[in-house]
Design an enzyme around this catalytic site. Structure first.
Site, PDB file in Angstrom:
ATOM      1  CD  GLU A  85       6.329   3.190  -2.654  1.00 33.76           C
ATOM      2  OE1 GLU A  85       6.450   3.878  -3.738  1.00 33.76           O
ATOM      3  OE2 GLU A  85       7.299   2.736  -1.723  1.00 33.76           O
ATOM      4  CG  ASP A  86       2.997   1.664  -5.484  1.00 32.50           C
ATOM      5  OD1 ASP A  86       3.313   2.725  -4.616  1.00 32.50           O
ATOM      6  OD2 ASP A  86       3.890   1.264  -6.047  1.00 32.50           O
TER       7      ASP A  86
END
Length: 207
Positions: A85-86
């Site tokens: 996600e990051d």
């Protein structure tokens, strides 16, 4: 009183704490996951300024120390849960390095980018709804993840984010804890302790 989980001293300290709970070969496997996560997250910081890796290690501590999780795939997924996600890491990168089960768990807790015609808020709401059908290990991972994020909610630098995150947790995450006694009790205590964060919100007053 709300129990707070600390990992500011880094992985060597957390590893020592896990030594009596997790098998030696599994700790070695966690070494690899931590190294992988640290490399991908690099110099990312949390909203209050702490190194991002602290959050990842706090999630491991919650699962191992509070819930008693010793399943190394779940613990590795805890370390890796934000890497897709990051960062630029792909789910296939995780699968190739750590196996399908770890990748599946990471996928469950990874918020997808909005699809065409979907707003960011709609995508987030859909992600939270999907968690209602998640397998138990993924739910425990999400509950530990959110616990780390909200255990010091009053340190978040943006008051409006504190309010919205409190309300989202109450509406969408606390219900996931109802089948898990330790998390149910922790979130009940947390909700009482941090109710003031949303005291000025009309939504909070209607709870």
């Amino acid at each position: 009183m709300v129990r707070v989980f600390e990992a500011a001293a880094g992985w060597p300290s957390v590893r020592e704490r896990l030594a009596g709970r997790v098998a030696d070969q599994d700790l070695a496997s966690l070494d690899e996951a931590v190294e992988f996560a640290v490399r991908w997250h690099a110099d990312q910081r949390r909203p209050a300024g702490e190194p991002y890796v602290e959050h990842l290690l706090e999630v491991v501590c919650v699962l191992a120390e509070a819930v008693g999780t010793t399943d190394v795939d779940v613990l590795r997924a805890a370390v890796l849960h934000d890497v897709v996600e990051d960062t630029e890491c792909s789910l296939e990168d995780v699968r190739e390095r750590f196996g399908d089960r770890v990748a599946v768990l990471v996928d469950w807790v990874t918020k997808p980018a909005p699809s065409e015609g979907q707003t960011r808020e709609e995508a987030r709401a859909a992600y939270l709804r999907r968690l209602r059908t998640a397998p138990t290990d993924a739910v425990l991972l999400k509950l530990a993840d959110r616990l780390s994020n909200v255990q010091r909610l009053d340190t978040h630098p943006r008051p409006e984010k504190r309010r919205s995150y409190y309300l989202e947790t109450v509406h969408s995450v606390v219900p996931l804890a109802q089948s898990h006694p330790w998390f149910r009790q922790w979130y009940a205590a947390w909700r009482d302790a941090f109710g003031h964060v949303a005291a000025d919100s009309p939504d909070a007053r209607s709870q």
